[in-house]
Design a protein around this motif. Structure first.
Motif, PDB file in Angstrom:
ATOM      1  N   GLY A 412       0.779  -1.277   0.022  1.00 37.59           N
ATOM      2  CA  GLY A 412      -0.077  -0.197   0.002  1.00 37.59           C
ATOM      3  C   GLY A 412       0.882   1.204  -0.009  1.00 37.59           C
ATOM      4  N   TYR A 416       0.274   4.052  -2.764  1.00 39.70           N
ATOM      5  CA  TYR A 416      -0.219   5.048  -2.791  1.00 39.70           C
ATOM      6  C   TYR A 416       0.880   6.151  -3.026  1.00 39.70           C
ATOM      7  CZ  TYR A 416      -4.399   2.732  -1.766  1.00 39.70           C
ATOM      8  OH  TYR A 416      -5.596   1.871  -1.918  1.00 39.70           O
ATOM      9  N   TYR A 437      -1.480   6.480   5.700  1.00 41.68           N
ATOM     10  CA  TYR A 437      -2.616   6.151   5.080  1.00 41.68           C
ATOM     11  C   TYR A 437      -2.887   4.568   4.743  1.00 41.68           C
ATOM     12  CZ  TYR A 437      -6.309   5.998   1.623  1.00 41.68           C
ATOM     13  OH  TYR A 437      -7.685   5.806   0.890  1.00 41.68           O
ATOM     14  N   THR A 438      -2.052   3.833   4.369  1.00 42.57           N
ATOM     15  CA  THR A 438      -2.189   2.344   4.494  1.00 42.57           C
ATOM     16  C   THR A 438      -2.191   1.543   5.811  1.00 42.57           C
ATOM     17  OG1 THR A 438      -0.621   2.466   2.582  1.00 42.57           O
ATOM     18  CG2 THR A 438      -0.731   0.340   3.611  1.00 42.57           C
ATOM     19  N   LEU A 441      -5.607   2.148   6.790  1.00 36.38           N
ATOM     20  CA  LEU A 441      -6.432   1.237   5.955  1.00 36.38           C
ATOM     21  C   LEU A 441      -6.671  -0.280   6.562  1.00 36.38           C
ATOM     22  CD1 LEU A 441      -5.866   2.020   2.278  1.00 36.38           C
ATOM     23  CD2 LEU A 441      -7.965   2.716   3.602  1.00 36.38           C
ATOM     24  N   ARG A 451      -7.497   8.170   6.778  1.00 35.17           N
ATOM     25  CA  ARG A 451      -8.457   7.376   5.820  1.00 35.17           C
ATOM     26  C   ARG A 451      -9.530   8.234   5.707  1.00 35.17           C
ATOM     27  NH1 ARG A 451     -10.342   1.492   7.992  1.00 35.17           N
ATOM     28  NH2 ARG A 451     -11.381   2.741   9.435  1.00 35.17           N
ATOM     29  N   PRO A 456      -9.110   7.220  -2.317  1.00 34.13           N
ATOM     30  CA  PRO A 456      -8.414   6.803  -3.842  1.00 34.13           C
ATOM     31  C   PRO A 456      -9.192   6.827  -4.846  1.00 34.13           C
ATOM     32  CG  PRO A 456      -9.285   4.927  -1.988  1.00 34.13           C
ATOM     33  CD  PRO A 456      -9.468   6.182  -1.454  1.00 34.13           C
ATOM     34  N   THR A 460      -6.925   2.007  -7.671  1.00 38.06           N
ATOM     35  CA  THR A 460      -6.367   1.871  -6.312  1.00 38.06           C
ATOM     36  C   THR A 460      -7.690   1.989  -5.074  1.00 38.06           C
ATOM     37  OG1 THR A 460      -6.301   4.422  -6.005  1.00 38.06           O
ATOM     38  CG2 THR A 460      -4.348   3.350  -6.850  1.00 38.06           C
ATOM     39  N   GLN A 461      -8.669   2.428  -5.551  1.00 31.00           N
ATOM     40  CA  GLN A 461      -9.825   2.007  -4.573  1.00 31.00           C
ATOM     41  C   GLN A 461     -10.294   0.800  -4.227  1.00 31.00           C
ATOM     42  OE1 GLN A 461     -13.647   3.526  -5.830  1.00 31.00           O
ATOM     43  NE2 GLN A 461     -13.926   4.553  -3.841  1.00 31.00           N
ATOM     44  N   ALA A 464      -7.713  -0.389  -1.655  1.00 31.35           N
ATOM     45  CA  ALA A 464      -8.198   0.211  -0.515  1.00 31.35           C
ATOM     46  C   ALA A 464      -9.060  -0.844   0.172  1.00 31.35           C
ATOM     47  CB  ALA A 464      -8.613   1.439  -0.292  1.00 31.35           C
TER      48      ALA A 464
END
Length: 489
Positions: A412, A416, A437-438, A441, A451, A456, A460-461, A464
């Motif tokens: 991730g 990202y 961010y990762t 998630l 988050r 994203p 990339t969504q 996620a």
């Protein structure tokens, strides 16, 4: 009386030998005119009636002063019945190399030592007899059943080299027999079952080199037998039929090193509920049939992993110590039950490793148990089991969860960093951090607040969503694993 009978009558008061042979005496298994197997061809000069022998043993002749009377006879053909039923026999009886045409009737008699060595007999009836000495059938050939139910021997029972053909019946039939010294069957050859149910053998049982033949039935039936010394089935021991030791107790060493074949019956060795201080198991050939030690209680078990049979029942087996193989072979050992998964053998093995100080081996055994149990579950249970196994090793490998978390976190962070999510509140959002961010998630509850502030885009969504689902799975697996690790054993 005939001349040979008069010779025996004169020799009895002093216990002297009477030899009616015409040359070197053959054994029970040799052929020729002087062999007991051909004794039916011997003439009147070698013939003695059984009633004459019985009369002497029951007191028909007085003893010489200063001598010990006895019947000691070699190379004779004994015709007519030898009946001592219910009698009190005060003198020893020794028959060597003789041919008996009738089954001796020794039922319920009280006697001194009796020897039928290298003889040929059509059987022996001795139910309820009490021998103040020993009974020897060593080297004899018997074409019928030896019956010794409810007998008591103040010394031993000797069957070394004895050959018995039960003719479709039991070769040796006993019930509740008591032998205060040893029972010796070295190099014996029995066709038909050997029954020792309820026997009490205070000096041990020795079957070294013996061959027991009863295909399709019980070669040795010894349920509830009590051996106060050692029991040895070694040096070429062969059993063609079931060896049954259910509920037997051996207060010493039990050694089985030989051949067990029982392809037509359920068990080759039935030793459930056996109790023994020390057990040595090694098979010189692959076992044909099932071996069970279910619910047995053993002190130390010595075995050879190369000789384990394909079907092995260990459910309920309890032991204090194991000798003979490593953990990988032991896990295979407890997984051979023909009816499938049984948890108790795994638990017993793990408990033994804990007592021995091998915590890692105990965890490995528990993991093997859970993997085996998984195969018995429905589809949903198997799938969840695979998840637990892959993520935390059912709690016995928690480092796997950390490894998965690290790999997903690295994936991730890289993605990202290259494809930055758009900010939902440009004027209020902090600087984007791909690592934080990762991390957010993957955690069920966000820790860095990234988050909720970034969204994203594009493919990339989907990543996620994958990270969120993986985070929940890892968290659930870690909780399940921590519960198993922290739970008292």
């Amino acid at each position: 009386m005939t001349e040979s009978e008069r010779r025996l009558w004169r020799a009895f008061p002093s216990g002297a030998w009477v030899d009616l042979g015409t040359g070197p005496l053959g054994t029970s298994r040799t052929a020729g005119a002087n062999a007991p197997t051909d004794g039916h061809t011997w003439g009147p000069e070698r013939t003695i009636r059984g009633e004459v022998i019985a009369a002497l043993l029951l007191g028909a002749r007085e003893a010489d002063a200063g001598a010990v009377p006895a019947v000691r006879l070699r190379g004779a053909r004994i015709i007519g019945p030898l009946v001592l039923r219910g009698g009190e026999v005060r003198y020893e009886l020794t028959l060597s190399g003789c041919h008996l045409e009738h089954v001796p009737d020794l039922n319920s008699c009280q006697s001194r030592t009796i020897r039928f060595t290298d003889c040929h007999l059509p059987g022996l009836d001795g139910g309820g007899m009490h021998v103040a000495g020993h009974l020897s059938l060593s080297g004899s050939m018997i074409t019928g059943t030896v019956r010794l139910a409810r007998t008591q021997f103040d010394s031993g029972l000797w069957l070394g080299g004895t050959k018995v053909d039960g003719r479709g019946d039991w070769a040796l039939y006993t019930a509740s027999m008591v032998v205060d010294s040893g029972m010796f069957m070295k190099n014996a050859d029995f066709t038909g079952g050997v029954r020792l149910v309820g026997a009490r053998l205070n000096g041990g049982l020795f079957l070294n080199g013996a061959t027991l033949r009863n295909p399709g039935g019980e070669a040795l039936s010894a349920d509830s037998m009590n051996v106060e010394d050692t029991m040895q089935c070694t040096e070429g021991f062969t059993a063609l039929g079931t060896v049954r030791l259910r509920g037997a107790r051996v207060n010493g060493n039990l050694s089985i090193n030989g051949v067990l074949r029982s392809p037509d019956t359920r068990y080759a060795l039935h030793a459930s509920h056996l109790e023994a201080r020390e057990v040595y198991l090694k098979y010189t050939e692959p076992v044909e049939g099932v071996v069970t030690l279910a619910h047995a209680r053993l002190g130390t078990l010595h075995d050879d992993p190369t000789s384990w049979p394909e079907a092995l029942r260990l459910n309920g087996l309890v032991y204090e110590s194991l000798r003979g193989s490593g953990v990988s072979r032991r896990i295979e050992w407890v997984s051979r039950d023909p009816e499938g998964f049984r948890p108790q053998p795994y638990e017993q093995l793990a408990a033994w490793y804990l007592r021995d100080g091998n915590d890692a081996l105990a965890r490995r055994t528990q993991l093997a148990k859970l993997r085996a149990r998984r195969r018995t579950r429905d589809l949903g249970g198997r799938l969840w089991g695979h998840v637990l196994d892959a993520t935390v090793g059912y709690g016995y490998r928690p480092w796997l969860a950390a490894l998965w978390f690290t790999l997903l976190l690295a994936l991730g962070t890289v993605v990202y960093s290259l494809v930055t999510p758009r900010s939902l509140k440009p004027n209020e959002s902090p600087n984007f951090d791909a690592f934080a961010y990762t991390f957010d998630l993957l955690l069920p509850f966000p820790a860095f607040g990234q988050r909720e502030l970034f969204d994203p885009a594009g493919w990339t969504q989907g990543l996620a969503y994958l990270l969120i689902v993986s985070g929940w799975i890892l968290a659930t697996a870690l909780i399940a694993g921590a519960t198993r690790v922290l739970r008292p054993t």
